[in-house]
Write a protein that holds these residues in place. Structure first.
Motif, mmCIF file in Angstrom:
data_model
loop_
_atom_site.group_PDB
_atom_site.id
_atom_site.type_symbol
_atom_site.label_atom_id
_atom_site.label_comp_id
_atom_site.label_asym_id
_atom_site.label_seq_id
_atom_site.Cartn_x
_atom_site.Cartn_y
_atom_site.Cartn_z
ATOM 1 N N LYS A 274 0.835 -1.211 0.000
ATOM 2 C CA LYS A 274 0.000 0.000 0.000
ATOM 3 C C LYS A 274 0.867 1.258 0.000
ATOM 4 O O LYS A 274 1.989 1.267 0.498
ATOM 5 N N TYR A 275 0.312 2.343 -0.562
ATOM 6 C CA TYR A 275 1.021 3.618 -0.588
ATOM 7 C C TYR A 275 0.015 4.756 -0.453
ATOM 8 O O TYR A 275 -1.194 4.587 -0.663
ATOM 9 N N SER A 276 0.526 5.923 -0.119
ATOM 10 C CA SER A 276 -0.279 7.152 -0.077
ATOM 11 C C SER A 276 0.637 8.298 -0.480
ATOM 12 O O SER A 276 1.693 8.487 0.113
ATOM 13 N N LEU A 277 0.241 9.072 -1.500
ATOM 14 C CA LEU A 277 1.105 10.121 -2.042
ATOM 15 C C LEU A 277 0.265 11.339 -2.429
ATOM 16 O O LEU A 277 -0.759 11.201 -3.098
ATOM 17 N N GLN A 278 0.731 12.509 -2.001
ATOM 18 C CA GLN A 278 0.066 13.754 -2.409
ATOM 19 C C GLN A 278 0.690 14.230 -3.718
ATOM 20 O O GLN A 278 1.912 14.399 -3.815
ATOM 21 N N VAL A 279 -0.167 14.451 -4.728
ATOM 22 C CA VAL A 279 0.318 14.863 -6.044
ATOM 23 C C VAL A 279 -0.261 16.232 -6.390
ATOM 24 O O VAL A 279 -1.168 16.744 -5.719
ATOM 25 N N SER A 280 0.237 16.810 -7.484
ATOM 26 C CA SER A 280 -0.095 18.198 -7.817
ATOM 27 C C SER A 280 -1.529 18.387 -8.302
ATOM 28 O O SER A 280 -2.090 19.474 -8.179
ATOM 29 N N GLY A 281 -2.139 17.362 -8.880
ATOM 30 C CA GLY A 281 -3.503 17.507 -9.361
ATOM 31 C C GLY A 281 -3.909 16.375 -10.283
ATOM 32 O O GLY A 281 -3.216 15.360 -10.402
ATOM 33 N N GLU A 282 -5.023 16.567 -10.980
ATOM 34 C CA GLU A 282 -5.565 15.498 -11.806
ATOM 35 C C GLU A 282 -4.685 15.180 -13.013
ATOM 36 O O GLU A 282 -4.769 14.085 -13.571
ATOM 37 N N GLN A 283 -3.820 16.111 -13.399
ATOM 38 C CA GLN A 283 -2.951 15.882 -14.558
ATOM 39 C C GLN A 283 -1.689 15.095 -14.187
ATOM 40 O O GLN A 283 -0.902 14.738 -15.069
#
Length: 619
Positions: free
Chosen positions: A60-69
């Motif tokens: 399992k992982y959890s990552l904050q990304v910049s957006g839908e792109q």
């Protein structure tokens, strides 16, 4: 002016909120496309950024990304890299395909200016691809399971009249638990001989009191009814090593002895080993030193002894390691001890850390020869830590013996979280010995005890006379380490437990003295240990009274959780001494003894028990 300032602050705040609203937290699970097994240690990054995480032991992982792109990139050695656009999804589960080429990659080293190439392990008809600085040979080979475990006949009940003494060496190894966990998480029952109950119990830490006297550890005992046989009693013995702050620990002279043979190429071996050692390097202090010795077809010094403040240099040396060739383990051991001896720190922690899947097949390779080699080297005052990796050809029995003979400890690392446990959470206990040759001898009072059984420790038992023999090797205790042992005791009043019978002696008669019947003492516990650099043992003695027994509901979390793990171990082994133990009872005991469980190890244990209940008992 003030109004303009408020307007500016409001605009900046709205801009920040807008940016935050654009970011998205994505979670998911990464699995093997072939069998659905979770993949721990997969690198998950946002493409074009430095933002990334690794999957946990459950994939399992959890990552904050910049957006839908944003585009997620999933990389794992031995598998094909995969890219996935996030879009409107908040959960992105990914299956990775095995990269057939990388699974059997063998590095072919070039010498000189490219005029000569030495090929190792190349089969006829294989393809050779040239890269910028090396040649890579791809070879497909059918893998066979050659894992090896020593046969462990279970300890039996001993008659307290005929055999009043029980003597054993402590065991701080914890490899069996993480290895059993590996099997259960893969949906398999572990081999019976892989289940060493004392190592499963000692995988967990217990809340024992810190030592207050001159001894480097405290001794703790607790007595109550046996959960799986209410007619009997269970004696819980705990040792607590003195905790020492990392900055107060003596300087370390470490030599990493790393197996880089072809059998270490899979992701759960050398790549995982390198990640784990990177964690250890991060803990090093300027006064610590590290050297790196590797062995495959031959042994070599990759990094001379280097100060702990040169972390980048050590990391770079680790990053360059690649797997290929056969396994000259004996030559590597000799070289590692030679390097450790040259850098020997008097009063410091001098240790070789051997990391391997245990597959020695070139040079000194027989168990007897390797054991004698390690026994010889330990006399130099250099301790040995053995780390096992991988599946399919794990030589568990060999690695446990080497650690035992080398005054050290043995751990099995199946994922990056286990590496963190060994190298960070238990840094002091794993690497810094505070007492060596620690052994216990219990004398049971036959007036109160009909029979007794030491649970586990089958390959740690000693002869009665070994207790007073300072030349006899025994186990080592690290800073902050806990050691736990359990005895099932059959009181003289018990009727249900069957014990082996021995004919009366013809030429002598054993008689109890008056003290045995007049006292409430069930047993006397004696313990011997040496200082890390000492040669003469010191003696500690305590007694356990029958009046000290507590009611089951008043037992400590230590008592109940250790009993739960012991019960689970007996069920996994299908022990004839499991009594009325059930998986439901194990869960009930463990649930009542979770305690603080800051790292979640006890909760994980309960999940393993639940996993086992889902497996069929059919062979």
């Amino acid at each position: 002016m003030k109004k303009q300032l408020y307007t500016l602050v409001l605009a900046l705040l709205m801009l920040g909120l807008h940016a935050q609203a654009q970011s998205v937290t994505v979670t998911g699970t990464v699995t093997d496309a072939a069998n659905g097994a979770p993949l721990p240690g997969v690198t998950v990054t946002e493409k074009g950024t430095e933002s990334g995480v690794a999957t946990d032991q459950f994939g399992k992982y959890s990552l904050q990304v910049s957006g839908e792109q944003a585009i997620l990139v999933f990389r794992f050695i031995g598998y094909q890299t995969k890219e996935v656009k996030v879009g409107k999804k908040q959960v992105v589960d990914v299956q990775l395909q095995v990269d057939i080429h990388n699974l059997k990659e063998v590095v072919v080293t070039g010498y000189g200016k490219g005029k000569s190439i030495r090929l190792r392990g190349v089969a006829a008809g294989v393809a050779v691809q040239k890269h910028t600085s090396s040649y890579v040979v791809y070879d497909q080979e059918v893998l066979h399971n050659t894992e090896n475990y020593s046969h462990l006949p279970e300890s039996r009940f001993q008659d307290a009249k005929k055999s009043p003494l029980s003597t054993f060496s402590i065991d701080v190894d914890r490899a069996a638990y993480s290895n059993v966990r590996r099997f259960l998480q893969q949906g398999q029952k572990p081999p019976v001989d892989a289940v060493r109950i004392e190592e499963m119990i000692n995988y967990f830490t217990y809340d024992y009191p810190q030592p207050t006297g001159e001894a480097p550890f405290a001794v703790y005992t607790e007595l109550s009814a046996c959960p799986w046989n209410k007619e009997n009693q269970l004696l819980h013995i705990g040792l607590q090593g003195k905790e020492i702050a990392t900055y107060n620990l003596p300087p370390s002279n470490l030599v990493f002895l790393l197996d880089v043979s072809g059998s270490m190429a899979s992701p759960d071996k050398l790549p995982l080993l390198k990640s784990g050692l990177n964690l250890l390097v991060d803990q090093l202090r300027p006064q610590d030193k590290v050297a790196i010795v590797v062995y495959a077809g031959a042994a070599g010094l990759v990094l001379p002894s280097t100060s702990g403040n040169q972390k980048e240099k050590i990391w770079q040396a680790l990053d360059k390691l690649e797997a290929g060739g056969s396994t000259a383990g004996g030559a590597g051991i000799n070289l590692a001890y030679q390097v450790a001896q040259e850098q020997f720190l008097k009063g410091g922690n001098n240790r070789v850390i051997l990391a391997t899947d245990g597959d020695f097949n070139v040079g000194v390779s027989s168990d007897g020869a390797l054991n004698r080699l390690i026994e010889e080297k330990r006399e130099s005052g250099i301790f040995l830590t053995v780390l096992g990796f991988g599946t399919g050809n794990l030589k568990d029995s060999r690695m446990e013996q080497l650690a035992n003979k080398g005054n050290g400890n043995y751990a099995y690392i199946d994922n990056i979280l286990e590496a963190k446990k060994v190298f960070i959470n238990e840094f002091g206990g794993t690497l810094f010995t505070i007492a060596k040759d620690v052994k216990l001898q219990l004398e049971f009072n036959p007036a109160k005890v009909k029979a007794y059984r030491l649970i586990g420790y089958e390959n740690r038992t000693l002869q009665s006379e070994d207790f007073n023999d300072d030349k006899k090797d025994a186990g080592e205790l690290g800073a902050g380490h806990t050691v736990t042992a359990l005895y099932e005791i059959v009181p003289v009043s018990a009727r249900g437990t069957k014990t082996a019978t021995v004919d009366e002696l013809r030429y002598q008669q054993a008689q109890m003295n008056k003290q045995a019947t007049d006292t409430d003492e069930l047993l006397t516990l004696k313990l011997r240990y040496k200082e890390p650099e000492g040669s003469k043992s010191q003696l500690l003695t305590t007694t356990v009274s029958g009046k000290a027994a507590v009611q089951p509901r008043q037992t400590s979390d230590n008592f109940r959780f250790a009993a739960a793990v012991a019960s689970f171990g007996m069920l996994l082994r299908d022990s004839e001494f499991k009594g009325n133990a059930t998986y439901a009872q194990v869960l009930e005991l463990a649930q009542s003894a979770l305690g603080k469980d800051a790292e979640g190890y006890r909760a994980e244990f309960m999940n393993l028990v639940r996993s086992r209940t889902l497996l069929s008992d059919r062979r």
